[in-house]
Design an enzyme around this catalytic site. Structure first.
Site, short mmCIF file in Angstrom:
data_model
loop_
_atom_site.label_atom_id
_atom_site.label_comp_id
_atom_site.label_asym_id
_atom_site.label_seq_id
_atom_site.Cartn_x
_atom_site.Cartn_y
_atom_site.Cartn_z
N ARG A 72 -1.08 -9.35 13.15
CA ARG A 72 -1.61 -8.34 12.21
C ARG A 72 -2.39 -8.99 11.07
O ARG A 72 -3.42 -8.47 10.64
CB ARG A 72 -0.46 -7.48 11.65
CG ARG A 72 0.03 -6.46 12.67
CD ARG A 72 1.47 -6.03 12.42
NE ARG A 72 1.63 -5.32 11.17
CZ ARG A 72 2.80 -5.24 10.52
NH1 ARG A 72 3.88 -5.84 11.01
NH2 ARG A 72 2.89 -4.55 9.42
N ARG B 225 -9.90 0.61 8.30
CA ARG B 225 -9.50 -0.74 8.67
C ARG B 225 -10.60 -1.49 9.41
O ARG B 225 -10.42 -2.66 9.75
CB ARG B 225 -8.28 -0.66 9.60
CG ARG B 225 -6.97 -1.09 8.97
CD ARG B 225 -5.90 -0.90 10.02
NE ARG B 225 -4.70 -1.64 9.77
CZ ARG B 225 -3.66 -1.17 9.09
NH1 ARG B 225 -3.69 0.02 8.54
NH2 ARG B 225 -2.58 -1.90 8.95
N LYS C 66 0.82 -1.22 0.00
CA LYS C 66 0.00 0.00 0.00
C LYS C 66 0.86 1.26 0.00
O LYS C 66 0.60 2.21 -0.75
CB LYS C 66 -0.94 0.02 1.23
CG LYS C 66 -1.91 -1.15 1.30
CD LYS C 66 -2.90 -1.00 2.43
CE LYS C 66 -2.30 -1.05 3.83
NZ LYS C 66 -1.81 -2.40 4.22
N ARG D 280 10.83 -0.95 12.21
CA ARG D 280 9.47 -1.02 12.77
C ARG D 280 9.38 -2.16 13.77
O ARG D 280 9.62 -3.31 13.42
CB ARG D 280 8.44 -1.20 11.65
CG ARG D 280 8.06 0.13 11.02
CD ARG D 280 7.06 -0.05 9.91
NE ARG D 280 5.86 -0.79 10.33
CZ ARG D 280 4.76 -0.84 9.58
NH1 ARG D 280 4.71 -0.20 8.43
NH2 ARG D 280 3.72 -1.52 10.00
N ARG E 244 11.40 -6.71 5.37
CA ARG E 244 11.30 -5.27 5.65
C ARG E 244 11.77 -4.97 7.07
O ARG E 244 12.40 -3.94 7.32
CB ARG E 244 9.83 -4.83 5.47
CG ARG E 244 9.59 -3.35 5.73
CD ARG E 244 8.19 -2.92 5.35
NE ARG E 244 7.19 -3.31 6.34
CZ ARG E 244 5.88 -3.11 6.21
NH1 ARG E 244 5.40 -2.55 5.12
NH2 ARG E 244 5.04 -3.48 7.15
#
Ligand code: ADP
Length: 191
Positions: free
Chosen positions: A146, A90, A14, A135, A129
């Protein structure tokens, strides 16, 4: 106005494709995840609340998110030609709230781009990532949470937009350019 929801599970691209959209169309980009991480990095009260949820892979409460979007639109409407909503809505409650807010401005979501990526690919991408993103939620345990939250709480948002007749399914696997070419077709068809 041209309002786009970029939709898909965590790790579906996204953020990357939002960057491409900004370059191609004159739109503002709102990433609720980025806004929350900004609150965390500046040590605000909202940031502390957000972090307690984000580190567990849970959603931040709807009212917090909806207030953020409300105040963004309040400040920026009139200055912008449209918005890319990234990581929002969401939940169905967020989608309903967005609809009501946009009605106040006599506008609506024109297209919801649904990035489709298989779970194994999502896991691999986020673990990769995590090596460089810094993160704290890009670790295997939180990633699983998640993805679970996405299935249970976020996927129903797709049905909301299907009823509105604005969903464009995009195959989210392949080259970034190839995926963006499909996105452009869907956006141009919705303009
Ligand atoms: P990703 O799509 O990779 O999970 P985001 O940056 O969009 O990344 O979101 C990171 C985290 O921020 C989410 O797991 C959630 O805790 C919180 N968050 C972001 N956007 C929302 C939202 N619209 N509603 C609730 N929580 C959100």
């Amino acid at each position: 106005m041209l309002n786009i929801v970029i939709f898909g599970p965590p790790g579906s691209g996204k953020g990357t494709q939002s960057e491409n959209l900004i370059k191609e169309y004159k739109l503002a980009h709102i990433s609720t995840g980025d806004l929350l991480r900004k609150e965390i990095s500046t040590n605000t009260q909202l940031g502390a609340l957000a972090k307690s949820h984000m580190d567990k892979g849970e959603l931040v409460p709807d009212n917090v998110i909806i207030d953020m979007i409300d105040s963004y639109l309040d400040k920026n409407f009139g200055k912008i030609e449209g918005v890319i909503f990234d990581g929002f809505p969401r939940t169905v409650a967020q989608a309903e709230a967005l609809k009501n807010l946009l009605v106040e401005y006599k506008t609506k979501v024109n297209v919801t781009l649904n990035l489709e990526v298989p779970n194994e690919e999502l896991m691999a991408r986020m673990i990769e990532r995590g090596k460089t993103s810094g993160r704290s939620d890009d670790n295997p345990e939180t990633i699983k949470a998640r993805l679970d939250v996405y299935e249970k709480q976020t996927k129903p948002v797709l049905d909301f937009y299907k009823k509105e007749g604005v969903v464009a399914n995009i195959k989210g696997v392949g080259s970034i350019e190839g995926i963006f070419a499909d996105i452009k077709k869907a956006v141009d068809a919705a303009k």
